[in-house]
Write a protein that holds these residues in place. Structure first.
Motif, PDB file in Angstrom:
ATOM      1  N   LYS A   1      19.912  47.184  85.764  1.00 31.63           N
ATOM      2  CA  LYS A   1      20.590  45.978  85.776  1.00 31.63           C
ATOM      3  C   LYS A   1      19.828  44.948  85.308  1.00 31.63           C
ATOM      4  O   LYS A   1      20.031  44.164  84.015  1.00 31.63           O
ATOM      5  N   HIS A   2      18.719  44.316  86.360  1.00 35.05           N
ATOM      6  CA  HIS A   2      17.449  43.242  86.010  1.00 35.05           C
ATOM      7  C   HIS A   2      17.071  43.855  84.345  1.00 35.05           C
ATOM      8  O   HIS A   2      16.516  43.079  83.572  1.00 35.05           O
ATOM      9  N   MET A   3      16.825  45.091  85.113  1.00 33.19           N
ATOM     10  CA  MET A   3      15.818  45.733  83.428  1.00 33.19           C
ATOM     11  C   MET A   3      16.094  45.280  82.340  1.00 33.19           C
ATOM     12  O   MET A   3      15.521  45.027  81.079  1.00 33.19           O
ATOM     13  N   LYS A   4      18.383  45.573  82.047  1.00 35.76           N
ATOM     14  CA  LYS A   4      18.734  45.785  80.279  1.00 35.76           C
ATOM     15  C   LYS A   4      18.976  43.796  81.072  1.00 35.76           C
ATOM     16  O   LYS A   4      18.806  44.279  79.273  1.00 35.76           O
TER      17      LYS A   4
ATOM     18  N   ASP B   1      22.177  55.728  83.654  1.00 35.81           N
ATOM     19  CA  ASP B   1      22.304  54.952  84.930  1.00 35.81           C
ATOM     20  C   ASP B   1      22.563  53.310  84.687  1.00 35.81           C
ATOM     21  O   ASP B   1      23.086  52.783  85.457  1.00 35.81           O
ATOM     22  N   TYR B   2      22.011  53.852  83.496  1.00 36.19           N
ATOM     23  CA  TYR B   2      21.826  52.038  83.462  1.00 36.19           C
ATOM     24  C   TYR B   2      23.138  51.030  82.996  1.00 36.19           C
ATOM     25  O   TYR B   2      24.092  51.571  82.025  1.00 36.19           O
ATOM     26  N   PRO B   3      23.435  50.469  83.372  1.00 32.50           N
ATOM     27  CA  PRO B   3      24.476  49.376  83.009  1.00 32.50           C
ATOM     28  C   PRO B   3      24.888  49.508  81.776  1.00 32.50           C
ATOM     29  O   PRO B   3      24.190  48.647  81.414  1.00 32.50           O
ATOM     30  N   GLU B   4      26.244  48.588  81.342  1.00 33.31           N
ATOM     31  CA  GLU B   4      25.893  47.628  80.215  1.00 33.31           C
ATOM     32  C   GLU B   4      26.893  46.079  80.181  1.00 33.31           C
ATOM     33  O   GLU B   4      27.466  46.096  80.743  1.00 33.31           O
ATOM     34  N   VAL B   5      25.408  45.455  80.115  1.00 39.11           N
ATOM     35  CA  VAL B   5      25.707  44.112  80.012  1.00 39.11           C
ATOM     36  C   VAL B   5      25.464  43.670  79.126  1.00 39.11           C
ATOM     37  O   VAL B   5      24.707  43.618  78.077  1.00 39.11           O
TER      38      VAL B   5
ATOM     39  N   ILE C   1      13.918  61.407  93.075  1.00 34.98           N
ATOM     40  CA  ILE C   1      15.753  63.472  93.997  1.00 34.98           C
ATOM     41  C   ILE C   1      16.954  63.048  93.152  1.00 34.98           C
ATOM     42  O   ILE C   1      17.111  63.682  93.150  1.00 34.98           O
ATOM     43  N   GLY C   2      17.236  61.669  93.740  1.00 31.86           N
ATOM     44  CA  GLY C   2      18.514  61.095  93.341  1.00 31.86           C
ATOM     45  C   GLY C   2      19.220  61.500  91.810  1.00 31.86           C
ATOM     46  O   GLY C   2      20.044  61.446  91.434  1.00 31.86           O
ATOM     47  N   LYS C   3      17.409  61.647  90.770  1.00 28.68           N
ATOM     48  CA  LYS C   3      17.562  61.625  89.731  1.00 28.68           C
ATOM     49  C   LYS C   3      18.419  63.580  89.247  1.00 28.68           C
ATOM     50  O   LYS C   3      18.837  63.721  88.666  1.00 28.68           O
TER      51      LYS C   3
ATOM     52  N   GLU D   1      13.141  61.922  79.732  1.00 28.80           N
ATOM     53  CA  GLU D   1      14.746  61.582  80.018  1.00 28.80           C
ATOM     54  C   GLU D   1      15.391  63.289  81.305  1.00 28.80           C
ATOM     55  O   GLU D   1      14.836  64.036  80.847  1.00 28.80           O
ATOM     56  N   VAL D   2      15.756  62.868  81.669  1.00 23.30           N
ATOM     57  CA  VAL D   2      15.855  64.171  82.909  1.00 23.30           C
ATOM     58  C   VAL D   2      15.907  65.221  82.753  1.00 23.30           C
ATOM     59  O   VAL D   2      15.973  66.355  83.342  1.00 23.30           O
ATOM     60  N   ARG D   3      17.353  64.858  81.382  1.00 24.13           N
ATOM     61  CA  ARG D   3      17.267  66.379  81.339  1.00 24.13           C
ATOM     62  C   ARG D   3      16.433  67.371  80.644  1.00 24.13           C
ATOM     63  O   ARG D   3      16.387  68.664  80.395  1.00 24.13           O
ATOM     64  N   ASN D   4      15.946  66.541  79.795  1.00 21.90           N
ATOM     65  CA  ASN D   4      14.473  67.226  79.756  1.00 21.90           C
ATOM     66  C   ASN D   4      13.154  67.581  80.279  1.00 21.90           C
ATOM     67  O   ASN D   4      12.318  68.990  79.988  1.00 21.90           O
ATOM     68  N   THR D   5      12.888  67.149  81.600  1.00 19.00           N
ATOM     69  CA  THR D   5      12.082  67.094  82.376  1.00 19.00           C
ATOM     70  C   THR D   5      12.455  68.403  83.477  1.00 19.00           C
ATOM     71  O   THR D   5      11.849  68.705  83.252  1.00 19.00           O
ATOM     72  N   THR D   6      14.289  68.302  83.270  1.00 17.58           N
ATOM     73  CA  THR D   6      14.712  69.828  84.169  1.00 17.58           C
ATOM     74  C   THR D   6      14.529  70.624  83.405  1.00 17.58           C
ATOM     75  O   THR D   6      14.614  71.774  84.277  1.00 17.58           O
ATOM     76  N   VAL D   7      14.480  70.608  82.502  1.00 15.09           N
ATOM     77  CA  VAL D   7      14.632  71.873  81.131  1.00 15.09           C
ATOM     78  C   VAL D   7      12.818  72.314  81.682  1.00 15.09           C
ATOM     79  O   VAL D   7      13.164  73.360  81.677  1.00 15.09           O
TER      80      VAL D   7
END
Length: 398
Positions: free
Chosen positions: A290-293, A198-202, A25-27, A380-386
């Motif tokens: 961050k761990h994922m990236k 939401d994903y950081p550049e690492v 819900i935060g997204k 992607e959240v923009r597409n699921t929101t549409v």
């Protein structure tokens, strides 16, 4: 003139508390606002203060003492009183904000029950969301009166819904097959989502080793034994292989779930992996991204059950990182289908040899994974929101 959507979102878990529902819900809510929806949110008072530009109302979580909880009828009596109080609170909010849709975001199922009550008594449009199956949840066994009550409540929720949303086709089919065929028309699929922002550049610094990561707790039905067996097979034939990879287990140790750090380390030692694993305590959602990236391969493990109805939100977050995903899951599961769609691989529980051969080639660099970005876009959240907003508008038009 375009209609303004004023939605009461019954999401009882919200940030900053870390739960799968609160992460999702935060997204979703910030994207709703970006796409023109006015959300009002009802959440548990134990979630903490969410810094979101929208009205947030807090309610208590249902509690009953351990003695009364043993007796089904007594528990139901107190639950009915609890829902009556929630109904009164939400009725006032609906009138104050001129709400035109109620959206219940389970789990917990209490949000769906309250949403159905609001529809029944106020005739407000109602969209129910089932993140996981309820009556048909293969991890739960309901008996006697409770079994009948859960089925009755699930039917009550679906009967009163203008739309019912599931995360995948297997869950929709499993749940809706119990109900009249005419109800199938209101059952829709909107999958879990991720937000690229939401994903950081690492930058990976420990570049000499291939990092395999698993994020989340282990359970009796979902543990790393098959992964460890496959890696042991590689090391048995290639003594140099032990220096080529590292396994990070983030948040995997959880005494409540049955796997302590000591028991995981013991299992790793049994398969000759004690120098390859790092057990990392649970981290925030942001830190998990961050761990994922920083990983080369992300592992998802499902229970070995036929016709699984689950698509974990974690695997969708994995996909957003753009890294290779390795599934240990039945071939027919929604998880396996998702992983295949991305261009990655998953293996059944009886494919330990094939899993080992694949890992050997992946770690050696013989296999290069390219994520199918076109397929990934739909999550992607923009597409699921549409898609969600389209369903909200259809519910209003019915």
């Amino acid at each position: 003139m375009r209609r303004r959507l004023k939605i009461l979102c019954l999401s009882f878990w919200t940030p900053p508390i870390v739960r799968p529902q609160s992460i999702l819900i935060g997204k979703m809510i910030p994207e709703w606002k970006k796409q023109g929806v006015d959300p009002m949110i009802i959440t548990y008072d134990i979630c903490g203060d969410w810094k979101i530009d929208a009205p947030v109302y807090k309610i208590p979580k249902f509690k009953i003492n351990r003695y009364f909880n043993k007796y089904f009828l007594v528990r139901n009596f107190f639950a009915a009183r609890y829902y009556k109080k929630l109904f009164k609170v939400t009725e006032d909010i609906i009138k104050k904000h001129k709400i035109n849709i109620v959206f219940s975001f389970s789990n917990p199922q209490a949000s769906n029950i309250l949403g159905a009550m609001l529809k029944e008594k106020l005739d407000v449009k109602f969209v129910a969301y089932f993140s996981d199956p309820w009556f048909d949840n293969p991890y739960k066994e309901y008996l006697g009166l409770e079994r009948r009550n859960v089925l009755k409540l699930e039917k009550y929720v679906i009967a009163n819904s203008d739309k019912v949303i599931f995360t995948n086709e297997a869950a929709r089919s499993l749940i809706m097959k119990k109900y009249p065929a005419s109800w199938a028309e209101k059952a829709e699929i909107v999958p879990h989502c991720f937000n690229l922002k939401d994903y950081p550049e690492v930058r990976k610094t420990d570049s000499d080793k291939f990092i395999i990561s698993y994020i989340g707790a282990f359970y009796e039905q979902r543990n790393p034994e098959l992964l460890f067996k496959a890696l042991q097979k590689i090391m048995n034939k290639r003594s140099d292989f032990t220096r080529k990879f590292k396994i990070e287990l983030i948040g995997a140790a959880n005494d409540y779930a049955g796997y302590s750090a000591a028991s995981i380390a013991k299992m790793a030692d049994l398969y000759g992996l004690k120098d390859n694993i790092e057990i990392i305590p649970p981290v925030s959602y942001e830190e998990s991204l961050k761990h994922m990236k920083l990983s080369d391969c992300l592992v998802v493990i499902d229970a070995d059950m036929p016709d699984s109805p689950f698509l974990p939100s974690k695997v969708v977050d994995y996909a957003g990182s753009g890294k290779a995903i390795l599934g240990i899951t039945p071939a027919s599961s929604p998880t396996a289908q998702f992983i295949k769609g991305l261009g990655c691989e998953s293996f059944n529980y009886d494919q330990v040899d094939e899993l080992g051969e694949y890992l050997e080639r992946l770690i050696s660099g013989e296999i290069k994974i390219e994520i199918n970005k076109k397929y990934l876009e739909q999550y992607e959240v923009r597409n699921t929101t549409v898609k969600l907003i389209k369903l909200f508008n259809e519910a209003l038009d019915n």
